[in-house]
Write a protein that holds these residues in place. Structure first.
Motif, short mmCIF file in Angstrom:
data_model
loop_
_atom_site.label_atom_id
_atom_site.label_comp_id
_atom_site.label_asym_id
_atom_site.label_seq_id
_atom_site.Cartn_x
_atom_site.Cartn_y
_atom_site.Cartn_z
N GLY A 87 0.84 -1.45 -0.18
CA GLY A 87 0.43 -0.03 0.07
C GLY A 87 0.89 1.30 -0.15
O GLY A 87 1.68 0.98 0.07
N ILE A 88 0.28 2.19 -0.58
CA ILE A 88 1.40 4.27 -1.04
C ILE A 88 0.10 4.36 -0.17
O ILE A 88 -1.08 4.50 0.19
CB ILE A 88 0.96 3.79 -2.27
N THR A 89 0.69 5.34 1.40
CA THR A 89 0.36 6.06 1.77
C THR A 89 0.59 7.71 1.87
O THR A 89 1.63 8.27 1.15
CB THR A 89 0.24 5.72 3.02
N ASP A 98 -4.83 8.91 3.61
CA ASP A 98 -4.49 7.43 4.05
C ASP A 98 -4.10 6.65 2.84
O ASP A 98 -3.02 7.57 2.31
CB ASP A 98 -6.09 7.05 4.53
N GLN A 99 -4.70 5.67 2.27
CA GLN A 99 -4.04 5.22 1.47
C GLN A 99 -4.28 6.05 0.19
O GLN A 99 -5.63 5.80 -0.41
CB GLN A 99 -3.77 3.39 1.35
N SER A 143 -10.29 7.46 -2.51
CA SER A 143 -9.64 9.20 -1.87
C SER A 143 -8.58 9.96 -2.16
O SER A 143 -8.80 11.15 -3.16
CB SER A 143 -9.43 8.52 -0.60
N LEU A 144 -7.66 9.15 -3.06
CA LEU A 144 -6.53 10.02 -4.14
C LEU A 144 -8.15 10.49 -5.37
O LEU A 144 -7.49 11.49 -5.37
CB LEU A 144 -5.62 8.98 -4.51
N GLU A 145 -8.26 9.31 -5.96
CA GLU A 145 -9.38 9.86 -7.37
C GLU A 145 -10.08 11.22 -6.85
O GLU A 145 -10.59 11.98 -7.52
CB GLU A 145 -10.06 8.98 -7.86
N GLY A 146 -11.01 10.91 -5.69
CA GLY A 146 -11.57 12.24 -5.46
C GLY A 146 -11.17 13.21 -5.18
O GLY A 146 -11.31 14.86 -5.17
N ALA A 147 -10.23 13.44 -4.36
CA ALA A 147 -9.21 14.74 -3.88
C ALA A 147 -8.86 14.95 -5.48
O ALA A 147 -8.43 15.99 -6.42
CB ALA A 147 -7.77 14.21 -3.28
N LEU A 148 -8.51 14.09 -6.26
CA LEU A 148 -7.63 14.79 -7.89
C LEU A 148 -9.06 14.88 -8.78
O LEU A 148 -8.04 15.89 -10.00
CB LEU A 148 -6.60 13.91 -7.86
N GLY A 149 -10.19 14.30 -8.42
CA GLY A 149 -10.78 15.30 -9.51
C GLY A 149 -11.76 14.13 -10.43
O GLY A 149 -12.01 15.05 -11.36
#
Length: 219
Positions: A87-89, A98-99, A143-149
């Motif tokens: 996992g990459i956090t 988080d991840q 969570s990453l995709e949500g933050a990056l749009g």
């Protein structure tokens, strides 16, 4: 490294029932099956375009198999094969995510070893060699995709570096033995993130310590 060898040798002394005459010699093959823990000692740069951001890489526990050929009584060549998932956090300004991704890692490693006591029931060794790492099946988290749009693809560059090793084999029968082994692998990569037309990247020194215990067979 000295502490590891001292503990392994002390544990080996408990296996005093190994049969007389057991040994290794030039021309032998040693096959080991270990359970390993891969623990990165990572250091990260920032994710481009995101101030104050860093990433971390998590531990992984998996099986490993290796093959050693003894060129002489003391010199062996070992090929180590395993694959692990990590996992990459997010850290720093993206720590709340988080991840942020995960990836599979395939790091075939070839070491040249020196075996100190081939005629003994307890056979410590050290090794040094090269590692080539392939990262595959990397995925971004929600969570990453949500933050990056939007939907984000992740790709990590391959790595080439050195490997250091120390371990000990301890006879149980004339053919079977137990093994403890520790390695340090020089491993670094650049992760590339693509969200639509936007490209981001982050440099990561992974540099894992790989500790394992297992069983082996000599033929």
């Amino acid at each position: 490294m000295r502490t590891f060898l001292s503990v392994a040798t002390a544990a080996a002394a408990m296996l005093s029932a190994a049969p007389a005459g057991a040994q290794t010699q030039a021309g032998d093959w040693l096959v080991r099956l270990r359970g390993i823990m891969v623990s990165p000692t990572e250091d990260s740069g920032p994710v481009s375009g995101i101030a104050g951001s860093e990433v971390g890489v998590g531990d992984s526990v998996m099986p490993e198999i290796d093959f050693t050929y003894l060129v002489t009584d003391h010199i062996g060549a070992e090929l180590i094969l395993a694959t692990t998932k990590h996992g990459i956090t997010g850290r720093g300004s993206i720590g709340a995510l988080d991840q942020i991704a995960d990836t599979w890692v395939l790091p075939p490693t070839l070491t040249l070893q020196y075996h100190f006591a081939p005629r003994s029931h307890v056979r410590p060794y050290v090794g040094a060699g090269v590692n080539y790492t392939i990262f595959y099946s990397a995925d971004a988290s929600r969570s990453l995709e949500g933050a990056l749009g939007g939907e984000t693809s992740v790709k990590l560059d391959e790595s080439f570096g050195y490997a250091l090793q120390a371990g000990v084999d301890v006879d149980v029968t004339r053919k079977f033995f137990v093994n403890a082994d520790i390695k340090y692998i020089d491993m670094n990569t650049t992760a590339h993130l693509a969200t639509g037309a936007t490209r981001r990247s982050v440099d990561v020194d992974i540099n894992p310590i790989v500790a394992g215990v297992g069983i082996g067979f000599r033929f």
